[in-house]
Enzyme design. Structure first.
Site, PDB file in Angstrom:
ATOM      1  N   ASP A 187       0.849  -1.190   0.000  1.00  0.00           N
ATOM      2  CA  ASP A 187       0.000   0.000   0.000  1.00  0.00           C
ATOM      3  C   ASP A 187       0.891   1.248   0.000  1.00  0.00           C
ATOM      4  O   ASP A 187       2.008   1.204   0.522  1.00  0.00           O
ATOM      5  CB  ASP A 187      -0.846   0.078   1.284  1.00  0.00           C
ATOM      6  CG  ASP A 187      -1.735  -1.128   1.452  1.00  0.00           C
ATOM      7  OD1 ASP A 187      -2.086  -1.766   0.448  1.00  0.00           O
ATOM      8  OD2 ASP A 187      -2.080  -1.422   2.620  1.00  0.00           O
ATOM      9  N   ALA A 188       0.344   2.354  -0.499  1.00  0.00           N
ATOM     10  CA  ALA A 188       1.127   3.598  -0.504  1.00  0.00           C
ATOM     11  C   ALA A 188       1.602   3.944   0.913  1.00  0.00           C
ATOM     12  O   ALA A 188       2.735   4.378   1.107  1.00  0.00           O
ATOM     13  CB  ALA A 188       0.295   4.733  -1.081  1.00  0.00           C
TER      14      ALA A 188
END
Ligand code: URA
Length: 243
Positions: free
Chosen positions: A108-109
């Site tokens: 995930d970012a």
């Protein structure tokens, strides 16, 4: 006319298995396989780009141009090689490299930590594929105290929208007032799986770091930096991918 291919002991030595003499010993001891056949005679020539070579059953990647890198992905970087919306992405961190790199799975970012990058598309695909079940370890910061049955629930399986998901191991690394550091290892690679698992057991993730991918560990590598994977670590990675 010169004979085609390169002598096996030279290919093995170049792949980091020791001196040519030591590699001749490996061959004489019957520990080396080329394309599924044990080779004990000296002087056999192989094409390092195409031959599948194993020592003691473990794959020895010999193609000279294979690149595998460990990136410590910083938080806030999206996991794409190019972002259509112009957000900072993994591709920006390797923009100066000539190799065409693929990322192995995704983070995930807002997750940081170990992300493998490689120009070997087959390796990337296999390592990311659930059928190979490569273990990944994550360290999460979550609200504490951690209930006594949290580990048992995670190990025996938690109902998520795609079905029951289990972790292989769970440990509380550090318990601070109101907050704890927990470590989970799992084979799953589904989207947001660690966040969803911890949320489901009442401990929503505050921050998340991936510290291991199969045989590769993040160690003390600083965020935003790259490390080349080679030698025994690279051989273990190819073996983990079933190559
Ligand atoms: N699980 C998550 O929730 N996020 C990641 O980035 C990786 C695994």
């Amino acid at each position: 006319m010169a004979e085609a291919g390169i002598r096996l002991q030279k290919v093995l030595a170049q792949a980091g298995l020791g001196s040519r003499r030591a590699c001749e010993d490996l061959i004489a001891e019957g520990r080396v396989e080329v394309d599924g056949v044990v080779v004990t005679e000296q002087g056999v020539r192989v094409d390092p780009r195409s031959a599948v070579i194993r020592v003691d059953g473990e794959r020895v990647p010999t193609a000279p141009d294979v690149v595998v890198l460990a990136l410590n992905k910083p938080r806030g970087i999206v996991c794409t090689m190019r972002d259509e919306r112009g957000r900072p992405c993994v591709g920006d961190l390797v923009a100066d490299r000539a190799d065409r790199l693929f990322h192995v799975g995704r983070l995930d970012a807002n997750t940081e930590g170990l992300l493998l990058l490689t120009n070997d598309g087959d390796l990337a695909q296999r390592l990311a594929h659930p059928s190979h079940g490569v273990e990944k370890t994550y360290v999460a910061t979550v609200p504490a105290p951690i209930g006594r049955d949290v580990g048992r629930r995670l190990r025996s399986g938690v109902e998520l929208e795609e079905g029951t998901v289990k972790v292989d191991s769970f440990a509380v690394l550090e318990a601070l007032p109101g907050r704890a550091l927990v470590e989970l290892t799992l084979h799953e690679g589904r989207k947001h799986v660690v966040r969803r698992l911890l949320e489901a057991v009442g401990h929503p993730v505050e921050s998340l770091v991936r510290t291991r991918f199969g045989p590769v560990r993040l160690g003390q590598q600083r965020p935003g930096t790259l490390r080349a994977i080679d030698g025994a670590e690279l051989r273990s990675l190819y073996t983990a991918a079933g190559l």
